[in-house]
Motif scaffolding. Structure first.
Motif, PDB file in Angstrom:
ATOM      1  N   THR A  75       0.671  -1.111   0.121  1.00  0.00           N
ATOM      2  CA  THR A  75       0.004   0.131   0.220  1.00  0.00           C
ATOM      3  C   THR A  75       0.939   1.101  -0.071  1.00  0.00           C
ATOM      4  OG1 THR A  75      -0.103   0.159   2.477  1.00  0.00           O
ATOM      5  CG2 THR A  75      -1.729  -0.988   1.357  1.00  0.00           C
ATOM      6  N   LEU A  76       0.381   2.433  -0.482  1.00  0.00           N
ATOM      7  CA  LEU A  76       1.124   3.656  -0.263  1.00  0.00           C
ATOM      8  C   LEU A  76      -0.173   4.751  -0.188  1.00  0.00           C
ATOM      9  CD1 LEU A  76       0.851   5.419  -3.550  1.00  0.00           C
ATOM     10  CD2 LEU A  76       2.246   3.393  -4.075  1.00  0.00           C
ATOM     11  N   THR A  77       0.237   5.775   0.148  1.00  0.00           N
ATOM     12  CA  THR A  77      -0.664   6.838   0.384  1.00  0.00           C
ATOM     13  C   THR A  77      -0.283   8.257  -0.207  1.00  0.00           C
ATOM     14  OG1 THR A  77       0.310   7.457   2.435  1.00  0.00           O
ATOM     15  CG2 THR A  77      -1.638   6.046   2.530  1.00  0.00           C
ATOM     16  N   TYR A  78      -0.957   8.994  -0.810  1.00  0.00           N
ATOM     17  CA  TYR A  78      -0.511  10.375  -1.276  1.00  0.00           C
ATOM     18  C   TYR A  78      -1.734  11.478  -0.952  1.00  0.00           C
ATOM     19  CZ  TYR A  78      -3.997   9.727  -5.006  1.00  0.00           C
ATOM     20  OH  TYR A  78      -5.170   9.565  -5.629  1.00  0.00           O
ATOM     21  N   SER A  79      -1.772  12.642  -0.964  1.00  0.00           N
ATOM     22  CA  SER A  79      -2.622  13.434  -0.379  1.00  0.00           C
ATOM     23  C   SER A  79      -2.791  14.381  -1.491  1.00  0.00           C
ATOM     24  CB  SER A  79      -2.255  14.244   0.792  1.00  0.00           C
ATOM     25  OG  SER A  79      -1.958  13.298   1.925  1.00  0.00           O
ATOM     26  N   VAL A  80      -4.194  15.016  -1.438  1.00  0.00           N
ATOM     27  CA  VAL A  80      -4.392  16.113  -2.670  1.00  0.00           C
ATOM     28  C   VAL A  80      -4.966  17.232  -1.556  1.00  0.00           C
ATOM     29  CG1 VAL A  80      -6.239  16.845  -4.089  1.00  0.00           C
ATOM     30  CG2 VAL A  80      -5.458  14.546  -4.188  1.00  0.00           C
ATOM     31  N   GLY A  81      -3.923  18.290  -1.819  1.00  0.00           N
ATOM     32  CA  GLY A  81      -4.156  19.627  -1.214  1.00  0.00           C
ATOM     33  C   GLY A  81      -3.831  19.788   0.365  1.00  0.00           C
ATOM     34  N   ALA A  82      -3.913  18.828   0.976  1.00  0.00           N
ATOM     35  CA  ALA A  82      -3.475  18.576   2.468  1.00  0.00           C
ATOM     36  C   ALA A  82      -3.810  17.292   3.000  1.00  0.00           C
ATOM     37  CB  ALA A  82      -4.016  19.535   3.120  1.00  0.00           C
ATOM     38  N   THR A  83      -3.110  16.822   4.178  1.00  0.00           N
ATOM     39  CA  THR A  83      -3.127  15.354   4.355  1.00  0.00           C
ATOM     40  C   THR A  83      -4.596  15.509   5.446  1.00  0.00           C
ATOM     41  OG1 THR A  83      -1.724  16.081   6.294  1.00  0.00           O
ATOM     42  CG2 THR A  83      -0.740  15.201   4.403  1.00  0.00           C
ATOM     43  N   SER A  84      -4.828  14.127   5.597  1.00  0.00           N
ATOM     44  CA  SER A  84      -5.913  13.805   6.546  1.00  0.00           C
ATOM     45  C   SER A  84      -5.681  12.661   6.993  1.00  0.00           C
ATOM     46  CB  SER A  84      -7.264  14.077   5.851  1.00  0.00           C
ATOM     47  OG  SER A  84      -7.223  12.963   4.669  1.00  0.00           O
ATOM     48  N   THR A  85      -6.517  11.860   7.866  1.00  0.00           N
ATOM     49  CA  THR A  85      -6.300  10.653   8.349  1.00  0.00           C
ATOM     50  C   THR A  85      -6.772   9.623   7.232  1.00  0.00           C
ATOM     51  OG1 THR A  85      -7.192  11.152  10.567  1.00  0.00           O
ATOM     52  CG2 THR A  85      -7.364   8.930   9.980  1.00  0.00           C
ATOM     53  N   PRO A  86      -5.891   8.642   6.805  1.00  0.00           N
ATOM     54  CA  PRO A  86      -5.985   7.781   5.783  1.00  0.00           C
ATOM     55  C   PRO A  86      -7.003   6.920   6.001  1.00  0.00           C
ATOM     56  CG  PRO A  86      -3.844   7.412   6.860  1.00  0.00           C
ATOM     57  CD  PRO A  86      -4.480   8.638   7.637  1.00  0.00           C
ATOM     58  N   PRO A  87      -7.580   6.514   4.803  1.00  0.00           N
ATOM     59  CA  PRO A  87      -8.712   5.263   5.051  1.00  0.00           C
ATOM     60  C   PRO A  87      -7.857   3.966   5.476  1.00  0.00           C
ATOM     61  CG  PRO A  87      -8.257   5.862   2.698  1.00  0.00           C
ATOM     62  CD  PRO A  87      -7.567   6.898   3.655  1.00  0.00           C
ATOM     63  N   SER A  88      -8.403   2.911   5.927  1.00  0.00           N
ATOM     64  CA  SER A  88      -7.861   1.920   6.376  1.00  0.00           C
ATOM     65  C   SER A  88      -8.075   0.781   5.565  1.00  0.00           C
ATOM     66  CB  SER A  88      -7.783   1.583   7.869  1.00  0.00           C
ATOM     67  OG  SER A  88      -9.244   1.363   8.086  1.00  0.00           O
ATOM     68  N   GLU A  89      -7.132  -0.172   5.523  1.00  0.00           N
ATOM     69  CA  GLU A  89      -7.346  -1.634   4.917  1.00  0.00           C
ATOM     70  C   GLU A  89      -6.716  -2.808   5.763  1.00  0.00           C
ATOM     71  OE1 GLU A  89      -7.272  -3.045   0.400  1.00  0.00           O
ATOM     72  OE2 GLU A  89      -5.201  -2.794   1.317  1.00  0.00           O
ATOM     73  N   SER A  90      -7.342  -3.544   5.879  1.00  0.00           N
ATOM     74  CA  SER A  90      -6.670  -4.979   6.660  1.00  0.00           C
ATOM     75  C   SER A  90      -5.570  -5.320   6.230  1.00  0.00           C
ATOM     76  CB  SER A  90      -7.775  -5.926   6.775  1.00  0.00           C
ATOM     77  OG  SER A  90      -7.191  -7.241   7.143  1.00  0.00           O
ATOM     78  N   ASP A  91      -4.676  -5.404   7.069  1.00  0.00           N
ATOM     79  CA  ASP A  91      -3.139  -6.040   6.619  1.00  0.00           C
ATOM     80  C   ASP A  91      -3.533  -7.644   5.676  1.00  0.00           C
ATOM     81  OD1 ASP A  91      -1.866  -3.967   7.493  1.00  0.00           O
ATOM     82  OD2 ASP A  91      -1.542  -4.683   9.408  1.00  0.00           O
ATOM     83  N   ALA A  92      -4.505  -8.396   6.440  1.00  0.00           N
ATOM     84  CA  ALA A  92      -4.740  -9.711   6.188  1.00  0.00           C
ATOM     85  C   ALA A  92      -4.912  -9.794   4.486  1.00  0.00           C
ATOM     86  CB  ALA A  92      -6.096  -9.950   6.612  1.00  0.00           C
ATOM     87  N   ALA A  93      -5.393  -8.473   3.741  1.00  0.00           N
ATOM     88  CA  ALA A  93      -5.505  -8.441   2.416  1.00  0.00           C
ATOM     89  C   ALA A  93      -4.243  -8.517   1.769  1.00  0.00           C
ATOM     90  CB  ALA A  93      -6.290  -7.110   2.042  1.00  0.00           C
ATOM     91  N   GLN A  94      -3.148  -8.299   2.300  1.00  0.00           N
ATOM     92  CA  GLN A  94      -1.884  -8.262   1.602  1.00  0.00           C
ATOM     93  C   GLN A  94      -1.070  -9.502   2.200  1.00  0.00           C
ATOM     94  OE1 GLN A  94      -1.337  -6.056  -0.466  1.00  0.00           O
ATOM     95  NE2 GLN A  94      -3.113  -4.558   0.381  1.00  0.00           N
ATOM     96  N   ALA A  95      -1.690 -10.322   2.905  1.00  0.00           N
ATOM     97  CA  ALA A  95      -0.802 -11.319   3.521  1.00  0.00           C
ATOM     98  C   ALA A  95      -1.105 -12.849   2.601  1.00  0.00           C
ATOM     99  CB  ALA A  95      -1.319 -11.672   4.897  1.00  0.00           C
TER     100      ALA A  95
END
Length: 550
Positions: free
Chosen positions: A121-141
């Protein structure tokens, strides 16, 4: 059962069990062999406007997995639209227009060129940062049961090759006519069964391995996707080739003289085709010189199967049942075969190691390189044993010659089993060239820092973070993260530790709150960037950013 037969059976059983332990033990967990080296927008960066797509760049070509790539908006809704596209190592994800301000989460799961899944996973922001949406780590395992069974499937294939290739060659070219072929035939059919079982298991496991699901949570669509992939096509070819070879093997294994030279020649062609399917589903396909790596790896595998399979036939049957005259004719020929196989193993192994290790330092500083060195050391021990065996073959008129030779051959089998275990571990470990690609990508990525005072919050992007031609992007915001119009921008860059005085960086205004500049940073080190941001005739701020350039 005689003592010799019990010893031979115990040796063969020990060899197979040892291989199973060595293959299953060092190889967990299976790890991906491609690396995400860049993205656009860059990871953890802030962009002024919502992009219309996200681009992911990997160190080698990848294949998509249906439904395993998504972009989540700051409110957790899907920001992507349509199907992502893959072209070589580049994946493009189209986005919906008019994206909201805040932080976005990109999650991906693809299959690398060597058939291993790559997730992250990675994050980027538009205009300003905010609390990022979450995804279960199990989806990557990877499911732990699936992960544990993968080396078992590889073991079945390797063990099957050993019990198939070497014994067939011995039966076709060295086997005395008076001896029964019942025992060797069972060995060969066991080899055929192990290869087929390993292939079928590998096809089944690839579905949950790539999707991240459980062993029995496999749908028809998942299996169809595997069968439609490069991995699935190669494994289906292997099944077809082994099935065709099984029909041609029957006359040879009966020993009734029904096999023809044409049948044996076709059997040899099928054997070469089957051997080629192993490198086509592993590291060699992702090599910088894939054609060379595939051929070299197939030679390496063939030499192993001929040598080790021949040793099994020698210690399990010939040294116990052939008479003095037959052994006198067989052993010198086998000795030359073994010497040729060892030479092929060494040459192919060196070439492949040079390709995968990439540098001399990686032999000592990486797990992959250390296993290569261990393999070389063990190979040297086996070569010494083989040389002693050749000496015994030349002087086998002595009464103790055959008995001593059996002991030496059993020792060769034991050490070679360890070599095969190391080889299996290497299959599961990313080669240094992949790690270097990932490190280079990380080093070359954008450096993003935000500095502020009571009037302005300034985001600074420097990319790439390496010596050479570099770009600066500056974004000005108010303390509450709203775009701040800037009247005038100025910037300098200095490297005090190397005596480099401040260098002025020309800046070009793009929008009211966004400016860019270009500079060629000549040396590595911790650079000091100073920015003056004038927001009115009387208000300005001077801010400092330190960035490590390599």
């Amino acid at each position: 059962m005689t003592v010799d037969r019990r010893r031979a059976s115990a040796a063969l059983t020990g060899l197979l069990l040892g291989l199973l332990g060595l293959l299953a033990g060092p190889a967990s967990p299976a790890r991906a062999h491609a690396a995400l080296v860049a993205s656009d927008p860059g990871a953890n960066t802030i962009v002024p406007d919502a992009p219309n797509r996200v681009t992911l760049t990997f160190s080698e070509s990848v294949q998509l997995i249906a439904g395993k790539i998504q972009v989540l908006a700051p409110d957790g809704s899907r920001a992507d639209q349509g199907e992502p596209q893959a072209a070589g190592g580049t994946v493009t994800i189209p986005l919906r227009s008019g994206g909201a301000r805040g932080t976005y989460l990109v999650s991906y799961r693809v299959v690398s060129a060597d058939s291993h899944p790559v997730a992250g996973t990675l994050t980027y922001s538009v205009g300003a940062t905010s609390t990022p949406p979450s995804e279960s780590d199990a989806a990557q395992a990877v499911d732990p049961v699936v992960r544990a069974l993968i080396p078992v499937g590889k073991y079945l294939g390797y063990a099957g090759l050993v019990l198939l290739v070497g014994p067939v060659l011995v039966l076709a070219l060295l086997w005395p006519h008076r001896l029964s072929r019942t025992g060797p035939a069972r060995l060969v059919w066991t080899g055929v069964g192990l290869v087929l079982a390993g292939t079928v298991l590998g096809l089944w496991l690839q579905a949950p391995y790539t999707t991240g699901s459980g062993l029995f949570d496999v749908s028809g669509g998942d299996l169809q996707a595997v069968l439609g992939s490069t991995f699935g096509a190669v494994m289906l070819v292997r099944l077809g080739v082994i099935a065709a070879a099984a029909f041609l093997l029957r006359p040879l294994l009966r020993g009734d003289g029904g096999e023809s030279k044409a049948d044996l020649a076709l059997l040899g062609v099928l054997g070469v085709a089957a051997l080629a399917t192993w490198p086509l589903t592993g590291h060699p396909t992702a090599s910088p010189v894939a054609g060379v790596s595939v051929v070299v790896d197939a030679i390496h595998l063939a030499a192993m199967a001929v040598w080790l399979g021949g040793l099994v036939m020698l210690t399990g049957f010939l040294l116990r049942h052939a008479n003095e005259g037959e052994l006198g004719a067989i052993l010198p020929i086998w000795s030359r075969w073994a010497a040729t196989a060892v030479a092929a193993l060494i040459t192919a192994g060196v070439v492949q190691a040079l390709i995968e290790v990439a540098s001399f330092e990686n032999l000592f500083e990486t797990t992959y390189g250390q296993l290569i060195l261990a393999k070389v050391g063990l190979a040297a021990v086996v070569i010494a044993m083989a040389a002693f065996s050749r000496k015994l073959v030349r002087s086998r008129s002595a009464e103790t010659g055959p008995r001593t030779l059996r002991r030496v051959v059993l020792a060769e089998l034991a050490v070679t089993a360890i070599v095969l275990g190391v080889t299996a571990a290497l299959v599961q470990i990313p080669p240094p060239r992949t790690a270097e690609a990932a490190e280079t990508g990380a080093t070359s990525s954008t450096i993003t820092q935000t500095v502020s005072d009571s009037r302005v919050s300034l985001q600074v992007d420097v990319f790439p973070a390496t010596v050479g031609n570099n770009s600066l992007h500056l974004y000005a915001y108010t303390p509450d993260n709203k775009p701040l119009p800037v009247v005038e921008w100025t910037a300098t860059a200095a490297l005090p530790s190397k005596g480099i005085e401040p260098i002025e960086v020309p800046l070009l205004r793009i929008t009211d709150f966004h400016a860019i500049g270009d500079i060629a940073l000549p040396m590595a080190g911790e650079w000091t960037f100073k920015f003056t941001v004038r927001t009115s005739e009387i208000d300005q701020s001077t801010l400092t950013v330190k960035a490590k350039i390599s």
